[in-house]
Design a protein around this motif. Structure first.
Motif, PDB file in Angstrom:
ATOM      1  N   ARG A 117     125.808   8.077 118.847  1.00  0.00           N
ATOM      2  CA  ARG A 117     125.690   7.324 117.588  1.00  0.00           C
ATOM      3  C   ARG A 117     124.232   7.045 117.262  1.00  0.00           C
ATOM      4  O   ARG A 117     123.806   7.139 116.102  1.00  0.00           O
ATOM      5  N   ILE A 118     123.441   6.702 118.260  1.00  0.00           N
ATOM      6  CA  ILE A 118     122.016   6.461 118.014  1.00  0.00           C
ATOM      7  C   ILE A 118     121.339   7.753 117.570  1.00  0.00           C
ATOM      8  O   ILE A 118     120.544   7.747 116.622  1.00  0.00           O
ATOM      9  N   MET A 119     121.642   8.848 118.234  1.00  0.00           N
ATOM     10  CA  MET A 119     121.045  10.136 117.860  1.00  0.00           C
ATOM     11  C   MET A 119     121.353  10.487 116.407  1.00  0.00           C
ATOM     12  O   MET A 119     120.526  11.092 115.727  1.00  0.00           O
ATOM     13  N   SER A 120     122.516  10.095 115.912  1.00  0.00           N
ATOM     14  CA  SER A 120     122.863  10.408 114.520  1.00  0.00           C
ATOM     15  C   SER A 120     122.023   9.608 113.522  1.00  0.00           C
ATOM     16  O   SER A 120     121.987   9.942 112.347  1.00  0.00           O
ATOM     17  N   HIS A 121     121.350   8.554 113.992  1.00  0.00           N
ATOM     18  CA  HIS A 121     120.543   7.722 113.109  1.00  0.00           C
ATOM     19  C   HIS A 121     119.045   8.010 113.197  1.00  0.00           C
ATOM     20  O   HIS A 121     118.266   7.383 112.484  1.00  0.00           O
ATOM     21  N   ILE A 122     118.655   8.891 114.073  1.00  0.00           N
ATOM     22  CA  ILE A 122     117.257   9.309 114.098  1.00  0.00           C
ATOM     23  C   ILE A 122     117.200  10.727 113.544  1.00  0.00           C
ATOM     24  O   ILE A 122     118.210  11.422 113.486  1.00  0.00           O
ATOM     25  N   PHE A 123     116.046  11.145 113.106  1.00  0.00           N
ATOM     26  CA  PHE A 123     115.949  12.440 112.459  1.00  0.00           C
ATOM     27  C   PHE A 123     115.956  13.586 113.466  1.00  0.00           C
ATOM     28  O   PHE A 123     115.580  13.429 114.617  1.00  0.00           O
ATOM     29  N   ASP A 124     116.385  14.737 112.979  1.00  0.00           N
ATOM     30  CA  ASP A 124     116.363  15.966 113.773  1.00  0.00           C
ATOM     31  C   ASP A 124     114.915  16.438 113.840  1.00  0.00           C
ATOM     32  O   ASP A 124     114.313  16.748 112.807  1.00  0.00           O
ATOM     33  N   PRO A 125     114.315  16.482 115.038  1.00  0.00           N
ATOM     34  CA  PRO A 125     112.896  16.852 115.125  1.00  0.00           C
ATOM     35  C   PRO A 125     112.626  18.310 114.755  1.00  0.00           C
ATOM     36  O   PRO A 125     111.469  18.695 114.582  1.00  0.00           O
ATOM     37  N   ASN A 126     113.667  19.097 114.609  1.00  0.00           N
ATOM     38  CA  ASN A 126     113.482  20.496 114.235  1.00  0.00           C
ATOM     39  C   ASN A 126     113.480  20.701 112.720  1.00  0.00           C
ATOM     40  O   ASN A 126     113.254  21.810 112.258  1.00  0.00           O
ATOM     41  N   GLU A 127     113.719  19.635 111.967  1.00  0.00           N
ATOM     42  CA  GLU A 127     113.668  19.705 110.501  1.00  0.00           C
ATOM     43  C   GLU A 127     112.211  19.553 110.053  1.00  0.00           C
ATOM     44  O   GLU A 127     111.450  18.810 110.667  1.00  0.00           O
ATOM     45  N   PRO A 128     111.828  20.199 108.966  1.00  0.00           N
ATOM     46  CA  PRO A 128     110.426  20.158 108.548  1.00  0.00           C
ATOM     47  C   PRO A 128     109.965  18.809 107.985  1.00  0.00           C
ATOM     48  O   PRO A 128     108.786  18.525 107.990  1.00  0.00           O
ATOM     49  N   SER A 129     110.862  17.979 107.508  1.00  0.00           N
ATOM     50  CA  SER A 129     110.437  16.710 106.909  1.00  0.00           C
ATOM     51  C   SER A 129     110.016  15.724 107.994  1.00  0.00           C
ATOM     52  O   SER A 129     110.584  15.687 109.075  1.00  0.00           O
ATOM     53  N   HIS A 130     108.996  14.930 107.697  1.00  0.00           N
ATOM     54  CA  HIS A 130     108.507  13.934 108.639  1.00  0.00           C
ATOM     55  C   HIS A 130     109.180  12.605 108.339  1.00  0.00           C
ATOM     56  O   HIS A 130     109.191  12.158 107.202  1.00  0.00           O
ATOM     57  N   GLN A 131     109.720  11.991 109.373  1.00  0.00           N
ATOM     58  CA  GLN A 131     110.391  10.713 109.215  1.00  0.00           C
ATOM     59  C   GLN A 131     109.963   9.790 110.346  1.00  0.00           C
ATOM     60  O   GLN A 131     109.395  10.222 111.336  1.00  0.00           O
ATOM     61  N   THR A 132     110.260   8.515 110.178  1.00  0.00           N
ATOM     62  CA  THR A 132     109.961   7.537 111.207  1.00  0.00           C
ATOM     63  C   THR A 132     111.246   6.815 111.567  1.00  0.00           C
ATOM     64  O   THR A 132     112.030   6.462 110.690  1.00  0.00           O
TER      65      THR A 132
END
Length: 168
Positions: free
Chosen positions: A74-89
């Motif tokens: 569940r926590i992993m679903s709320h953080i961004f996929d590091p393989n996606e090009p967009s930068h998130q925090t």
């Protein structure tokens, strides 16, 4: 004063953890990007350590292992996929009672995140060196495979294709 709310008893049971489900303050997110995949090595290794009986493993009860797996998914679903090009925090906080499974949960989360492509983890643990060292030694054994010469359960470091580097 809230007794007029129709489902207040259900809310109280949920908040107190007496409804049969663990208290987890993570909203359910449909359509998670995270799924264990072939080639993941840290989470399967840690999962095996949790499931294995002592002296080689931690011997966690099946219900506890399922709880750790579910919560960290569940926590992993709320953080961004590091393989996606967009930068998130993303930010998070682990809070719990003494001996409540905090370290097991954040260790599992780090393992899943590392398998998914995250490459930097910062763990702040305790105000005192003895607590920090205790957490460091446990992460060394249970996540990186460094057993520090003790007979305590640890993951097999040799099986990892990518080795851990730590800065303390």
């Amino acid at each position: 004063e809230f007794r007029h709310i129709e489902c207040i008893d259900e809310i109280i049971d949920y908040a107190a953890g007496t409804d049969g489900n663990p208290v987890v303050g993570i909203p359910i997110d449909e359509g998670s990007w995270y799924y264990p995949k072939k080639g993941h090595e840290y989470w399967p290794s840690y999962l095996s350590l949790l499931r294995s009986e002592p002296p080689l493993g931690k011997g966690f009860p099946k219900k506890a292992v399922k709880s750790v797996d579910t919560a960290t998914n569940r926590i992993m679903s709320h953080i961004f996929d590091p393989n996606e090009p967009s930068h998130q925090t993303s930010y998070g906080l682990v809070v719990g009672y003494v001996q409540s499974g905090k370290t097991a949960n954040f260790t599992a989360l780090i393992a899943k995140a590392a398998d998914s492509g995250y490459d930097l983890f910062v763990v702040l643990s305790g105000m005192f060196n003895d607590l920090r060292q205790q957490t460091q030694m446990r992460l060394d054994r249970e996540l990186t495979g460094v057993s520090n010469g003790s007979d305590e359960p640890h993951v097999e470091r040799e099986q990892f294709s990518r080795k851990w580097n730590k800065v303390t």
